[in-house]
Design a protein around this motif. Structure first.
Motif: not given
Length: 315
Positions: A107-134
């Motif tokens: 099952k998918p693991a909870t994203p690492r805090p550092s990944l969450q911080w990296a996503l949250a730091s992007i404020t002027d663009a859309i940022a997301f993570v997807r896996d190989q199964r879409q």
């Protein structure tokens, strides 16, 4: 997935699209095939007709890199198609992509805090993570608002392929729906070649093949591609048309996972609309902004269920 069938269909569809003219061959009369004959591919690749016929029957195990390169040149494969052929050959030889098995979790693991911080730091663009199964695994705030039609309301992890083929709202969200459908299937095809033992991906392909004639047709074409970079057009239920450039970044800490960033050209109408969406989201942080219903045959999640790059759990 049946490796021999995959190899056979891939090589046959690639051969069928190459005409004698594009291959530099003088075509004779009374041709019964639209593309090249097996004998012509064999001649271009410098192998015997018998050996090429064996490969096209799916018996690719043991083929050398030089032979595969020659076949790729004869069939005029692009870089992604050549990589796909090599992936199929590795699978036939029992060698995982990149020489090692891709890590797969139950099952998918909870994203690492550092990944969450990296996503949250992007404020002027859309940022997301997807896996190989879409599966849409995590987003920043703007991504959560942008993908609200996909996220839906309640249920499983949002899946971009299910939304594409099973939810009528996708045709509104993606004005260039046919192009998006072709891209989605070609990316999934490439992933299936890289990891033919991914049961979750196989199950998704089976589900979509059962439910969508368009998916079945596109899957049978055996086209492959990488996402990489480019420009896409969307129609968002809150701010209207958005023309966005995207960049795909592989997450080396999570094999098979990628981060995608969608940004608008500075000073463009789309940039202004993204700012408007960000402002609207800030003013309505807990409101469901989904304009469409749930995904057909696949419940989504409400927009408030993916705040600040959090992740849902599979059932």
């Amino acid at each position: 997935m049946d490796n021999r069938a995959e190899v056979r269909e891939f090589l046959m569809t690639r051969r069928a699209r190459i005409t004698p003219d594009t291959a530099g061959i003088t075509a004779g009369a009374n041709r019964r095939v639209a593309g090249l004959r097996r004998s012509e591919v064999a001649a271009l690749a410098g192998v015997s007709v018998e050996y090429y016929a064996k490969l096209e029957r799916g018996a690719i195990a043991g083929a050398s890199a030089s032979v595969l390169d020659a076949i790729a040149r004869a069939l005029q494969l692009d870089d992604t198609e050549q990589a796909h052929l090599l992936d199929l050959a590795r699978a036939a030889d029992g060698i995982p992509a990149s020489g090692r098995a891709r890590r797969r979790a139950t099952k998918p693991a909870t994203p690492r805090p550092s990944l969450q911080w990296a996503l949250a730091s992007i404020t002027d663009a859309i940022a997301f993570v997807r896996d190989q199964r879409q599966n849409l695994l995590a987003t920043n705030d703007l991504g959560r608002a942008f993908y609200s039609p996909v996220i839906g309301d309640g249920g499983r992890i949002p899946n971009l392929a299910r939304f594409q083929f099973l939810d009528p709202a996708a045709r509104d969200f993606y004005p260039d729906w046919e192009r998006f459908a072709e891209m989605c299937v070609a990316i999934m095809r490439a992933e299936a070649g890289r990891d033919p033992h991914d049961k979750a991906l196989q199950d998704l392909v089976g589900e979509l093949s059962t439910c969508s004639e368009t998916f079945r047709t596109l899957w049978a074409a055996h086209n492959v591609r990488t996402h990489g970079a480019g420009t896409k057009r969307f129609h968002h239920p809150i701010v209207g048309e958005l023309v966005l450039s995207y960049e795909e970044l592989a997450l080396t800490a999570e094999p098979g996972h990628v981060m995608l960033i969608y940004a608008a050209e500075p000073g463009s109408p789309s940039a202004e609309r993204l700012r408007l969406l960000a402002s609207w989201t800030a003013q309505h942080p807990t409101l469901d902004i989904v304009a469409s219903g749930t995904q057909s045959g696949e419940p989504g999640r409400s927009a408030d269920h993916l705040p600040n790059a959090t992740q849902t759990k599979e059932p």
